[in-house]
Design an enzyme around this catalytic site. Structure first.
Site, PDB file in Angstrom:
ATOM      1  CG  ASP A  54      -2.201   0.596   0.894  1.00 47.13           C
ATOM      2  OD1 ASP A  54      -2.218   1.478   0.228  1.00 47.13           O
ATOM      3  OD2 ASP A  54      -3.109  -0.274   1.309  1.00 47.13           O
TER       4      ASP A  54
ATOM      5  CG  ASP B 199      -4.580   5.767   0.870  1.00 47.64           C
ATOM      6  OD1 ASP B 199      -5.530   4.763   1.237  1.00 47.64           O
ATOM      7  OD2 ASP B 199      -4.424   6.773   1.342  1.00 47.64           O
TER       8      ASP B 199
ATOM      9  CD  GLU C 260      -8.898   4.551  -1.904  1.00 48.22           C
ATOM     10  OE1 GLU C 260      -9.703   4.540  -1.237  1.00 48.22           O
ATOM     11  OE2 GLU C 260      -7.944   5.428  -1.428  1.00 48.22           O
TER      12      GLU C 260
ATOM     13  CG  HIS D 216      -9.157  -1.106   4.369  1.00 47.08           C
ATOM     14  ND1 HIS D 216      -8.790  -1.399   2.720  1.00 47.08           N
ATOM     15  CD2 HIS D 216      -8.888  -0.143   4.792  1.00 47.08           C
ATOM     16  CE1 HIS D 216      -8.283  -0.026   2.546  1.00 47.08           C
ATOM     17  NE2 HIS D 216      -8.271   0.683   3.587  1.00 47.08           N
ATOM     18  CG  ASP D 217     -11.713   2.351   3.149  1.00 46.16           C
ATOM     19  OD1 ASP D 217     -10.966   2.237   4.341  1.00 46.16           O
ATOM     20  OD2 ASP D 217     -10.813   2.581   2.170  1.00 46.16           O
TER      21      ASP D 217
END
Ligand code: NOJ
Length: 542
Positions: free
Chosen positions: A97, A198, A240, A314-315
């Site tokens: 990440d 990210d 993302e 995970h969000d």
């Protein structure tokens, strides 16, 4: 030219919640290593590892205080190197990440920057003078409140598009960009398989004009990054990008532009959110819209882009709870979502626990919540006059902790996640829903995922086939064709808990995957049971 990541199936690990090895209640890297054989059995070929870097954990690792060191709770750099090697031995690549829109306020750069306006690191971040004794403008943080935080010592504000412990980096500063590229090369040299980037769409922000996403320099920076780091290497990069349209996605992922492999687009994810409001303001999902949006993305990128395919991360809340039925039809609906997604064109991502049909984990008071986003929203909405009940309802539907409860490995204490006290409560349904049980039951959700991954590895049509939506169906039925090299497959799914019918216009051959044991007619009308889904070969036109 084709690339390994077009054929890959990626598994996302949220390290804090995956497997604890030392009894401190927090997942860690040795824990991940101990589960690699399980992931190999599932068949995945890459892991997207949520952040493992040094962090004070204001946002569970998405606030990084040292990009070239490992969080103590997770292990050491030696553990990380072992993970990369052990994964590679199993033909699994590790995708790191990359969180470079912001750092932690405890990063050495920010600690220096705070020392004063003349400090050489000051311009690594975004500082502005007050306007009329107040914040520079009305930019809002994604985690509630103003995006500007006042610094008493210097009398200036700094920008934080997330929490105030996540100050935004100033990408206009060439030195910042070079530091990031050096850090990326440090990791590439360790043999990683790429980066998940990210909120990368924010790095070109122009805060004075209240522009955050898709700023004018965004793609120039990404091309520069590509050249300075991974451009010449066979790695995968996925950005993302919350605001991406297909046109924007092509800017990132058209191979001739030398930016990224693909992006995560979120258009389908927003479909149960009221227009112009926040993610917390819910509305029922329209299945018709879902079909249109996913189909648009399937058909519009062509050779100028590549899709990523996902329901969870995970969000996000667990898809089986959100748009399926996590009670009576948990297994059927979890398999249905898997079949619909994994038979599409693009690179599929599985979020830990999705492959065993893990569900949301409702809470009743705010004290049970860990996630900073939910807690800040709770306080903000209380001030705005919402009732506690209404806010908790939103958190139960959309809160990020739903995805972050520990991985359910078996029916022993704490689901086999830890021998200590888990950092976040384990979902009480772990005695029924866990990996051990899933492996023992040949009808489990796990084996549908395994089968779907095998189909992708064995049949070029799954990777490369053209996609075509079948428009003439009931609203609740999602059906499409894939076609490649004279071969044609049909995928049919009932998105509802009532029976539906679907007409087979052609004669079908081998059934490739099916979430019921009933047999299908060769052609003509099929009665679809709740959440029934299958993929079959088409033999010939009748
Ligand atoms: C997106 C990440 O997925 C999320 O978990 C994080 O809170 C924000 N970016 C800020 O880094």
């Amino acid at each position: 030219m084709t690339s390994w990541w077009q054929k890959a199936v990626v598994y996302q690990i949220y390290p804090r919640s995956f497997q604890d090895s030392n009894g401190d209640g927090i997942g860690d890297i040795p824990g991940i290593i101990s589960r690699l054989d399980y992931l190999q059995l599932l068949g995945i070929t890459a892991i997207w590892l949520s952040p493992v870097y040094k962090s004070p954990n204001d946002d569970n690792g998405y606030d990084i205080s040292d990009y070239e060191d490992i969080m103590d709770e997770f292990g050491s750099m030696a553990d990380m190197e072992e993970l990369i090697q052990e994964a590679n031995k199993r033909d699994i690549k590790i995708v790191m990440d990359l969180v470079v829109n912001h750092t932690s306020d405890e990063h050495a750069w920010f600690v220096e920057a705070k020392k004063g306006k003349e400090n050489p690191y000051r311009d690594y971040y975004v500082w502005r003078d007050p306007v009329n004794g107040d914040v520079p403008n009305d930019l809002h943080s994604a985690f509630s409140g103003s995006a500007w935080e006042y610094d008493e010592a210097s009398g200036q504000y700094y920008l934080h598009l997330f929490s105030k412990k996540q100050p935004d980096l100033n990408w206009e500063n060439k030195k910042v960009r070079q530091e990031v590229y050096d850090m990326m090369n440090f990791w590439l040299e360790k043999g990683i398989g790429g980066f998940r980037m990210d909120v990368i769409d924010l790095i070109g922000k122009l805060p004075d004009q209240s522009i955050t996403g898709n700023g004018p320099m965004l793609h120039t920076y990404l091309q520069e990054m590509n050249q300075a780091t991974f451009g010449s290497q066979d790695v995968m990069t996925v950005g993302e990008t919350w605001g991406a349209t297909p046109e924007i996605a092509k800017l990132y992922s058209d191979p001739i532009r030398n930016e990224l492999s693909m992006v995560f687009q979120f258009e389908h994810i927003g479909l149960d959110q009221q227009e112009g409001k926040d993610k917390w303001d819910l509305k029922p999902l329209s299945i018709g819209q879902l079909k249109q949006i996913l189909s648009k993305w399937q058909t519009s990128l062509g050779r100028e882009g590549w899709n990523s395919l996902f329901w969870n991360n995970h969000d996000l809340p667990r898809i089986v709870s959100r748009w399926g039925n996590d009670k009576e039809y948990r297994v059927e609906s979890a398999k249905m979502f898997a079949i619909v997604l994994h038979m599409m064109k693009g690179t599929p991502y599985i979020y830990q626990g999705e492959e065993i049909g893990m569900t949301n984990c409702p809470i009743s008071t705010i004290d049970e919540v860990d996630d900073i986003e939910s807690i800040n929203m709770y306080n903000e909405r209380l001030d705005q006059g919402y009732t506690k009940e209404a806010i908790i309802e939103s958190i139960n539907a959309k809160g990020r902790d739903n995805a972050r409860t520990p991985m359910q490995w078996d029916n022993s204490a704490h689901a086999g996640f830890t021998t200590g006290t888990p950092w976040l409560h384990v979902n009480p349904n772990y005695p029924e829903i866990n990996v051990k049980q899933s492996l023992a039951d040949e009808d489990s959700v796990f084996y549908t995922y395994k089968k779907l991954i095998e189909l992708r590895k064995e049949h070029a049509i799954v990777v490369w086939g053209e996609y075509e939506l079948i428009e003439e169906t009931a609203e609740e039925v999602f059906a499409y064709y894939r076609e490649f090299s004279g071969e044609k497959w049909l995928v049919v799914a009932n998105f509802s808990e009532s029976n539906q019918t679907f007409t087979l216009e052609e004669e079908i051959g081998e059934v490739l995957v099916h979430n019921y044991h009933t047999s299908l007619p060769k052609s003509g009308e099929v009665l679809l049971k709740p959440y029934e889904a299958f993929a079959t070969k088409i033999l010939k036109n009748v």
